[in-house]
Design a protein around this motif. Structure first.
Motif, mmCIF file in Angstrom:
data_model
loop_
_atom_site.group_PDB
_atom_site.id
_atom_site.type_symbol
_atom_site.label_atom_id
_atom_site.label_comp_id
_atom_site.label_asym_id
_atom_site.label_seq_id
_atom_site.Cartn_x
_atom_site.Cartn_y
_atom_site.Cartn_z
ATOM 1 N N TYR A 1 -3.673 2.949 -4.293
ATOM 2 C CA TYR A 1 -3.161 4.006 -3.430
ATOM 3 C C TYR A 1 -1.692 3.707 -3.135
ATOM 4 O O TYR A 1 -1.370 2.722 -2.499
ATOM 5 C CB TYR A 1 -3.971 4.083 -2.129
ATOM 6 C CG TYR A 1 -5.389 4.546 -2.366
ATOM 7 C CD1 TYR A 1 -5.692 5.894 -2.349
ATOM 8 C CD2 TYR A 1 -6.398 3.633 -2.637
ATOM 9 C CE1 TYR A 1 -6.986 6.338 -2.579
ATOM 10 C CE2 TYR A 1 -7.698 4.061 -2.867
ATOM 11 C CZ TYR A 1 -7.976 5.416 -2.845
ATOM 12 O OH TYR A 1 -9.265 5.845 -3.075
ATOM 13 N N LYS A 2 -0.835 4.583 -3.607
ATOM 14 C CA LYS A 2 0.611 4.380 -3.454
ATOM 15 C C LYS A 2 1.100 5.082 -2.192
ATOM 16 O O LYS A 2 1.895 5.996 -2.237
ATOM 17 C CB LYS A 2 1.341 4.886 -4.691
ATOM 18 C CG LYS A 2 0.966 4.112 -5.921
ATOM 19 C CD LYS A 2 1.662 4.616 -7.159
ATOM 20 C CE LYS A 2 1.211 3.783 -8.333
ATOM 21 N NZ LYS A 2 1.820 4.124 -9.566
ATOM 22 N N GLU A 3 0.591 4.625 -1.083
ATOM 23 C CA GLU A 3 1.019 5.136 0.207
ATOM 24 C C GLU A 3 1.582 3.968 0.992
ATOM 25 O O GLU A 3 1.589 2.841 0.522
ATOM 26 C CB GLU A 3 -0.164 5.781 0.934
ATOM 27 C CG GLU A 3 -1.373 4.875 1.028
ATOM 28 C CD GLU A 3 -2.625 5.617 1.452
ATOM 29 O OE1 GLU A 3 -3.373 5.022 2.241
ATOM 30 O OE2 GLU A 3 -2.852 6.744 1.022
ATOM 31 N N MET A 4 2.022 4.215 2.181
ATOM 32 C CA MET A 4 2.562 3.129 2.996
ATOM 33 C C MET A 4 1.603 2.763 4.097
ATOM 34 O O MET A 4 1.266 3.630 4.889
ATOM 35 C CB MET A 4 3.928 3.522 3.571
ATOM 36 C CG MET A 4 4.996 3.509 2.520
ATOM 37 S SD MET A 4 4.891 2.022 1.564
ATOM 38 C CE MET A 4 6.515 1.432 1.622
ATOM 39 N N PRO A 5 1.145 1.563 4.195
ATOM 40 C CA PRO A 5 1.339 0.509 3.199
ATOM 41 C C PRO A 5 0.419 0.733 2.002
ATOM 42 O O PRO A 5 -0.667 1.285 2.147
ATOM 43 C CB PRO A 5 0.942 -0.769 3.957
ATOM 44 C CG PRO A 5 -0.052 -0.314 4.960
ATOM 45 C CD PRO A 5 0.357 1.090 5.345
#
Length: 131
Positions: free
Chosen positions: A78-82
């Motif tokens: 999952y390329k979200e923050m974080p």
């Protein structure tokens, strides 16, 4: 090397399935990794690391990659923050859960102390067997 009954071709051929399984699932932590993913359905790297007391981050990474390469688990990034990574069982991994469950139950009966209390309910075990 002397010839013995275990070196004969037909005996060696009978050992191939178990030998293959041992090769794929060799590694101190693979059974536990598969168990924790199976029991929790989805498992994050950090939670696995905390659950497996004594494993190093590099060993966990290596064993997860091997299980992924062998088709037992799926890794979702999952390329979200974080950013985070989740692991689930593949169909092959799910097909191995009844074996893992039987191994756990056998170990509980034959290897654990008589006063051992399982942290898993009967419902959880039944659910695992019915996946």
């Amino acid at each position: 090397m002397t010839d013995n009954k275990f070196r004969k071709r037909e005996v060696m051929a009978r050992c191939v399935p178990m030998s293959t399984l041992q090769t794929v699932l060799s590694g101190k932590w693979k059974f536990l990794i598969l168990w924790y993913i199976a029991i929790n359905k989805v498992q994050r790297f950090g939670l696995l690391l905390r659950s497996l007391d004594g494993i190093t981050q590099s060993t966990l990474t290596k064993q997860l990659r091997e299980l992924e390469d062998d088709g037992f688990i799926h890794r979702e990034i999952y390329k979200e923050m974080p950013p985070h990574v989740e692991y689930t069982l593949t169909e092959l991994g799910k097909s191995f859960v009844p074996v893992l469950t039987q191994m756990m139950m056998w170990s509980q009966t034959h290897l654990c102390a008589p006063d051992y209390v399982s942290p898993y309910s009967e419902e959880q075990i039944k659910e695992l067997l019915n996946q």
